[in-house]
Enzyme design. Structure first.
Site, PDB file in Angstrom:
ATOM      1  N   SER A 189      -1.220   6.158   2.600  1.00  0.00           N
ATOM      2  CA  SER A 189      -0.804   5.347   1.457  1.00  0.00           C
ATOM      3  C   SER A 189       0.325   6.065   0.744  1.00  0.00           C
ATOM      4  O   SER A 189       0.494   7.276   0.884  1.00  0.00           O
ATOM      5  CB  SER A 189      -1.987   5.199   0.495  1.00  0.00           C
ATOM      6  OG  SER A 189      -1.574   4.688  -0.747  1.00  0.00           O
ATOM      7  N   TYR A 202      -9.725   7.943  -4.305  1.00  0.00           N
ATOM      8  CA  TYR A 202      -8.996   7.222  -3.255  1.00  0.00           C
ATOM      9  C   TYR A 202      -7.757   8.000  -2.817  1.00  0.00           C
ATOM     10  O   TYR A 202      -7.512   8.209  -1.627  1.00  0.00           O
ATOM     11  CB  TYR A 202      -8.591   5.841  -3.784  1.00  0.00           C
ATOM     12  CG  TYR A 202      -7.679   5.062  -2.864  1.00  0.00           C
ATOM     13  CD1 TYR A 202      -8.185   4.387  -1.752  1.00  0.00           C
ATOM     14  CD2 TYR A 202      -6.298   5.002  -3.104  1.00  0.00           C
ATOM     15  CE1 TYR A 202      -7.341   3.674  -0.909  1.00  0.00           C
ATOM     16  CE2 TYR A 202      -5.458   4.292  -2.268  1.00  0.00           C
ATOM     17  CZ  TYR A 202      -5.988   3.630  -1.175  1.00  0.00           C
ATOM     18  OH  TYR A 202      -5.150   2.934  -0.340  1.00  0.00           O
TER      19      TYR A 202
HETATM   20  P1  NAD Z   1      -8.394  -5.278   2.824  1.00  0.00           P
HETATM   21  O1  NAD Z   1      -9.447  -5.343   1.798  1.00  0.00           O
HETATM   22  O2  NAD Z   1      -7.866  -6.576   3.315  1.00  0.00           O
HETATM   23  O3  NAD Z   1      -8.876  -4.421   4.060  1.00  0.00           O
HETATM   24  C1  NAD Z   1      -9.737  -3.332   3.946  1.00  0.00           C
HETATM   25  C2  NAD Z   1     -10.903  -3.568   4.881  1.00  0.00           C
HETATM   26  O4  NAD Z   1     -11.703  -2.379   4.911  1.00  0.00           O
HETATM   27  C3  NAD Z   1     -11.859  -4.663   4.459  1.00  0.00           C
HETATM   28  O5  NAD Z   1     -11.483  -5.912   4.965  1.00  0.00           O
HETATM   29  C4  NAD Z   1     -13.182  -4.213   5.044  1.00  0.00           C
HETATM   30  O6  NAD Z   1     -13.469  -4.904   6.233  1.00  0.00           O
HETATM   31  C5  NAD Z   1     -12.955  -2.754   5.381  1.00  0.00           C
HETATM   32  N1  NAD Z   1     -14.000  -1.934   4.778  1.00  0.00           N
HETATM   33  C6  NAD Z   1     -14.052  -1.441   3.522  1.00  0.00           C
HETATM   34  N2  NAD Z   1     -15.196  -0.748   3.355  1.00  0.00           N
HETATM   35  C7  NAD Z   1     -15.868  -0.815   4.528  1.00  0.00           C
HETATM   36  C8  NAD Z   1     -17.114  -0.311   4.981  1.00  0.00           C
HETATM   37  N3  NAD Z   1     -17.916   0.432   4.192  1.00  0.00           N
HETATM   38  N4  NAD Z   1     -17.507  -0.592   6.247  1.00  0.00           N
HETATM   39  C9  NAD Z   1     -16.719  -1.335   7.053  1.00  0.00           C
HETATM   40  N5  NAD Z   1     -15.527  -1.834   6.684  1.00  0.00           N
HETATM   41  C10 NAD Z   1     -15.120  -1.578   5.433  1.00  0.00           C
HETATM   42  O7  NAD Z   1      -7.222  -4.388   2.190  1.00  0.00           O
HETATM   43  P2  NAD Z   1      -5.892  -3.707   2.799  1.00  0.00           P
HETATM   44  O8  NAD Z   1      -5.038  -3.441   1.621  1.00  0.00           O
HETATM   45  O9  NAD Z   1      -5.349  -4.466   3.927  1.00  0.00           O
HETATM   46  O10 NAD Z   1      -6.444  -2.297   3.281  1.00  0.00           O
HETATM   47  C11 NAD Z   1      -6.165  -1.764   4.546  1.00  0.00           C
HETATM   48  C12 NAD Z   1      -5.786  -0.295   4.429  1.00  0.00           C
HETATM   49  O11 NAD Z   1      -4.515  -0.196   3.822  1.00  0.00           O
HETATM   50  C13 NAD Z   1      -6.723   0.586   3.619  1.00  0.00           C
HETATM   51  O12 NAD Z   1      -6.957   1.798   4.304  1.00  0.00           O
HETATM   52  C14 NAD Z   1      -5.937   0.855   2.360  1.00  0.00           C
HETATM   53  O13 NAD Z   1      -6.266   2.094   1.779  1.00  0.00           O
HETATM   54  C15 NAD Z   1      -4.530   0.868   2.915  1.00  0.00           C
HETATM   55  N6  NAD Z   1      -3.502   0.672   1.903  1.00  0.00           N
HETATM   56  C16 NAD Z   1      -3.400  -0.507   1.254  1.00  0.00           C
HETATM   57  C17 NAD Z   1      -2.420  -0.645   0.288  1.00  0.00           C
HETATM   58  C18 NAD Z   1      -2.294  -1.935  -0.482  1.00  0.00           C
HETATM   59  O14 NAD Z   1      -1.525  -1.971  -1.431  1.00  0.00           O
HETATM   60  N7  NAD Z   1      -2.978  -2.989  -0.125  1.00  0.00           N
HETATM   61  C19 NAD Z   1      -1.559   0.397  -0.016  1.00  0.00           C
HETATM   62  C20 NAD Z   1      -1.692   1.590   0.675  1.00  0.00           C
HETATM   63  C21 NAD Z   1      -2.667   1.715   1.646  1.00  0.00           C
END
Ligand code: NAD
Ligand code: MG
Length: 297
Positions: A189, A202
């Site tokens: 991230s 986080y």
């Molecule tokens: P999202 O909520 O769509 O996806 C995250 C997924 O993680 C969920 O759909 C869920 O299935 C899974 N998850 C969470 N806890 C879990 C558990 N205990 N067991 C099984 N599955 C679990 O959100 P996203 O933003 O697409 O996140 C994807 C990745 O991107 C993450 O690692 C997040 O840290 C990273 N990220 C996101 C952003 C942002 O702004 N959205 C920025 C930087 C990094």
């Protein structure tokens, strides 16, 4: 139809969203977001870059993982996605997209913090796909907590369990089965380098993921397995509307970066495709920032 190859202005290629304040419980359902994030359903065009590959996308039901799963399928890979039980409907949406691409789609439900599930996940994906040669580990937990004296110990532990320990357990279970040429892509991230004071747990997991991935990459390169990391910036996903950021920050989410808007998940998927495809054969232990222009090391 515009696709990811269409020449376009990055400031306006996707709309600068101005979402209403909204909050969901649990990990949130993408289908209930306003607006619904764009996973590239109507835009991503595959060119056969992952033909015949067998991929597990951890957290592939929504957001960045959902967009990556769809892109992998359109590039020719069979794809297994993992998700939490309450996200069944989001997972079904992505599975429909995978199957529409003419490849095999497999949904595997389970909680990454449950003892033994990360190892079972690898085994189930491998059995269902008849092998495994690509991992995209994208699942993540992000919960805002402004005051460290109020940060519950359980949240700190669960965030590390989900984001860091599950990742290592999945990699450990998969490595004995991954043939040379396989790839692993992890997810850091912008907060790897810019820890938000509201998300110290986080942010520190993301620093750990980035460092862990670079160490693992050096070990596994000797087996012909390449490990790389994508570091997203602000992206419009369920993570943000289920406690990831304070509700009052949602309407202007991502608007303070150089491009003036948050990313859509569809804009992250090509980075995962690049690291997974053989076109990145000499790229090992790299971190690719996809954050709209915020400088990172
Ligand atoms: P999202 O909520 O769509 O996806 C995250 C997924 O993680 C969920 O759909 C869920 O299935 C899974 N998850 C969470 N806890 C879990 C558990 N205990 N067991 C099984 N599955 C679990 O959100 P996203 O933003 O697409 O996140 C994807 C990745 O991107 C993450 O690692 C997040 O840290 C990273 N990220 C996101 C952003 C942002 O702004 N959205 C920025 C930087 C990094
Ligand atoms: Mg989800």
């Amino acid at each position: 139809m515009n696709d990811q190859y269409t020449f376009d202005d990055p400031r306006t290629r996707y709309p600068a969203i101005d979402p209403p304040e909204q909050q969901q419980g649990g990990t949130g359902l993408q289908s209930e977001m306003d607006p619904v994030p764009d996973l590239g359903e109507s835009t991503y065009r595959g060119t056969g870059r992952l033909q015949g590959r067998k991929a597990l996308v951890v957290g592939g039901d929504s957001g960045i993982g959902g967009a990556t799963a769809i892109a992998f399928a359109r590039e020719g890979a069979d794809v297994a996605i993992s998700y939490l039980g309450p996200e069944e409907s989001d997972a079904q949406h992505v599975l429909e997209q995978i199957e529409a691409a003419g490849v095999t789609g497999v949904g595997i439900q389970g909680d990454l913090t449950d003892g033994g599930f990360p190892e079972q996940l690898v085994e189930r994906a491998r059995t269902a796909l008849g092998g495994l040669d690509a991992l995209a580990i994208i699942a993540g937990k992000q919960v805002t907590s402004k005051d460290l004296t109020q940060l519950p110990d359980e949240q700190f532990v669960e965030t590390f369990e989900t984001n860091v320990f599950a990742l290592l357990r999945i990699v450990k279970a998969a490595v004995p089965h991954l043939p040379p040429g396989s790839t692993i892509v992890t997810t850091a991230s912008l907060e790897t380098w810019q820890a938000s004071p509201e998300r110290i747990d986080y942010a520190s997991t993301k620093g750990a993921i980035n460092t862990l991935s670079k160490g693992i990459a050096q070990q596994l390169a000797e087996k012909g397995i390449r490990v790389n990391t994508v570091a997203p910036g602000p992206t419009w996903t369920a993570l943000q509307v289920s406690g990831g950021i304070p509700a009052d920050e949602i309407p202007e989410y991502g608007q303070d970066g150089p491009l003036g808007r948050a990313a859509q998940p569809a804009e992250l998927a090509p980075a995962y495709v690049f690291f997974t495809s053989a076109e990145s054969s000499y790229v090992v232990g790299a971190t690719l920032s996809v954050n709209g222009g915020v400088p990172t090391p």
